[in-house]
Scaffold this motif. Sequence first.
Motif, PDB file in Angstrom:
ATOM      1  N   ARG A  28      20.074  -8.883  64.839  1.00 42.44           N
ATOM      2  CA  ARG A  28      18.810  -9.127  65.534  1.00 42.44           C
ATOM      3  C   ARG A  28      18.621 -10.625  65.780  1.00 42.44           C
ATOM      4  N   GLY A  29      18.375 -10.969  67.014  1.00 47.42           N
ATOM      5  CA  GLY A  29      18.162 -12.361  67.380  1.00 47.42           C
ATOM      6  C   GLY A  29      19.388 -13.069  67.904  1.00 47.42           C
ATOM      7  N   VAL A  30      20.580 -12.467  67.712  1.00 47.84           N
ATOM      8  CA  VAL A  30      21.808 -13.101  68.223  1.00 47.84           C
ATOM      9  C   VAL A  30      22.547 -12.167  69.177  1.00 47.84           C
ATOM     10  N   GLU A  31      21.841 -11.160  69.690  1.00 47.49           N
ATOM     11  CA  GLU A  31      22.499 -10.227  70.609  1.00 47.49           C
ATOM     12  C   GLU A  31      23.083 -10.951  71.822  1.00 47.49           C
ATOM     13  N   THR A  32      22.344 -11.928  72.350  1.00 47.24           N
ATOM     14  CA  THR A  32      22.826 -12.637  73.536  1.00 47.24           C
ATOM     15  C   THR A  32      24.112 -13.389  73.234  1.00 47.24           C
ATOM     16  N   LYS A  33      24.180 -14.025  72.086  1.00 45.34           N
ATOM     17  CA  LYS A  33      25.397 -14.754  71.719  1.00 45.34           C
ATOM     18  C   LYS A  33      26.577 -13.797  71.548  1.00 45.34           C
ATOM     19  N   LEU A  34      26.337 -12.660  70.934  1.00 45.53           N
ATOM     20  CA  LEU A  34      27.434 -11.714  70.735  1.00 45.53           C
ATOM     21  C   LEU A  34      27.878 -11.104  72.063  1.00 45.53           C
ATOM     22  N   LEU A  35      26.932 -10.857  72.952  1.00 43.73           N
ATOM     23  CA  LEU A  35      27.303 -10.376  74.277  1.00 43.73           C
ATOM     24  C   LEU A  35      28.122 -11.425  75.024  1.00 43.73           C
ATOM     25  N   SER A  36      27.832 -12.713  74.766  1.00 40.96           N
ATOM     26  CA  SER A  36      28.623 -13.768  75.410  1.00 40.96           C
ATOM     27  C   SER A  36      30.067 -13.748  74.919  1.00 40.96           C
ATOM     28  N   VAL A  37      30.296 -13.317  73.683  1.00 41.42           N
ATOM     29  CA  VAL A  37      31.657 -13.202  73.170  1.00 41.42           C
ATOM     30  C   VAL A  37      32.402 -12.096  73.914  1.00 41.42           C
ATOM     31  N   LEU A  38      31.740 -10.974  74.140  1.00 43.61           N
ATOM     32  CA  LEU A  38      32.373  -9.901  74.903  1.00 43.61           C
ATOM     33  C   LEU A  38      32.638 -10.326  76.341  1.00 43.61           C
ATOM     34  N   ARG A  39      31.692 -11.049  76.922  1.00 45.69           N
ATOM     35  CA  ARG A  39      31.902 -11.549  78.291  1.00 45.69           C
ATOM     36  C   ARG A  39      33.074 -12.528  78.333  1.00 45.69           C
ATOM     37  N   TRP A  40      33.156 -13.396  77.345  1.00 49.05           N
ATOM     38  CA  TRP A  40      34.283 -14.340  77.233  1.00 49.05           C
ATOM     39  C   TRP A  40      35.612 -13.596  77.128  1.00 49.05           C
ATOM     40  N   ALA A  41      35.621 -12.531  76.352  1.00 50.79           N
ATOM     41  CA  ALA A  41      36.857 -11.757  76.218  1.00 50.79           C
ATOM     42  C   ALA A  41      37.309 -11.199  77.567  1.00 50.79           C
ATOM     43  N   ARG A  42      36.357 -10.672  78.322  1.00 50.53           N
ATOM     44  CA  ARG A  42      36.724 -10.060  79.609  1.00 50.53           C
ATOM     45  C   ARG A  42      37.058 -11.112  80.670  1.00 50.53           C
ATOM     46  N   GLU A  43      36.280 -12.196  80.694  1.00 52.25           N
ATOM     47  CA  GLU A  43      36.409 -13.157  81.783  1.00 52.25           C
ATOM     48  C   GLU A  43      37.385 -14.288  81.480  1.00 52.25           C
ATOM     49  N   TYR A  44      37.727 -14.470  80.219  1.00 48.69           N
ATOM     50  CA  TYR A  44      38.668 -15.533  79.851  1.00 48.69           C
ATOM     51  C   TYR A  44      39.952 -14.943  79.263  1.00 48.69           C
ATOM     52  N   LEU A  45      39.845 -14.187  78.170  1.00 46.15           N
ATOM     53  CA  LEU A  45      41.043 -13.671  77.529  1.00 46.15           C
ATOM     54  C   LEU A  45      41.813 -12.701  78.418  1.00 46.15           C
ATOM     55  N   CYS A  46      41.092 -11.910  79.192  1.00 50.46           N
ATOM     56  CA  CYS A  46      41.737 -10.846  79.971  1.00 50.46           C
ATOM     57  C   CYS A  46      42.194 -11.302  81.358  1.00 50.46           C
ATOM     58  N   ARG A  47      42.042 -12.578  81.671  1.00 50.55           N
ATOM     59  CA  ARG A  47      42.387 -13.052  83.009  1.00 50.55           C
ATOM     60  C   ARG A  47      43.413 -14.183  82.938  1.00 50.55           C
ATOM     61  N   PRO A  48      44.130 -14.416  84.023  1.00 46.36           N
ATOM     62  CA  PRO A  48      45.033 -15.573  84.062  1.00 46.36           C
ATOM     63  C   PRO A  48      44.232 -16.870  84.044  1.00 46.36           C
TER      64      PRO A  48
END
Length: 248
Positions: A28-48
């Motif tokens: 609670r209170g850090v949902e946005t930060k954790l969602l940013s980790v998932l976004r980072w995984a998709r947009e950075y780790l999963c891409r060239p």
Amino acid sequence: MLIHPEQPACVLVEQFDLTAEAVHPLIRGVETKLLSVLRWAREYLCRPHPDLGRKGPVCPFAQASLDRGMFYLAVHRGETVEPGTLDQLMLTYRDWFRELPPTGGPAAQFKTILLTLPDVPPERANAIVDQTQERLKPRYVPEGLMVGEFHSGPPDKAGLWNDDFRPLYSPVPLLAIRHMVSSDFPFLADDRDSVATYLRLFGANTPPALRARVGAAAREFGLSVPGPPPVNPRTPVPQLADQQGATS
């Protein structure tokens, strides 16, 4: 959300946990930060990446990990953390990681746990992450596991294919737990025990691009490189899981 069978304060968060109407108190209170980790995984780790130095995504395993629901977030709350507390927490997640299904076979390589530190300010978190990774590496590698450091610094470690690239960036400081793969040798080459573990696990199936370097390190430390396994003409030759490098 998965809850540790013996330590209920240790949980593994999945994407839908972050958007539920009633979120777990730990996140609670850090949902946005954790969602940013998932976004980072998709947009950075999963891409060239143009500075990566090879074709393909930054991490060859991230997309499959996400697709298979094996990309877990753990969370440690608080603006400070004692080294001993963090070490013990990471070892708890290490042991739990080994027990999470699948525990064997090719699919197991897609498991990953990211222990995030969403409350620790970057000016402290970056050093905490780097120092924890350095302390715990000897307690992961002998079991065929890797512990990786990621933060906004980013960590001063070069990519495998471009010495000028610093690939271990993340928007939230975190430590990653995953299985070792055959292309991890450059992360292990400076330590005799780590090289010995690598030779035990992959010595007979070293990627061609790394054979010379593996052989040189083995000679330096007085270790033997296992010969290739005998090939049964009736049995298909197994393919290496990865030739590109994990997260670099």
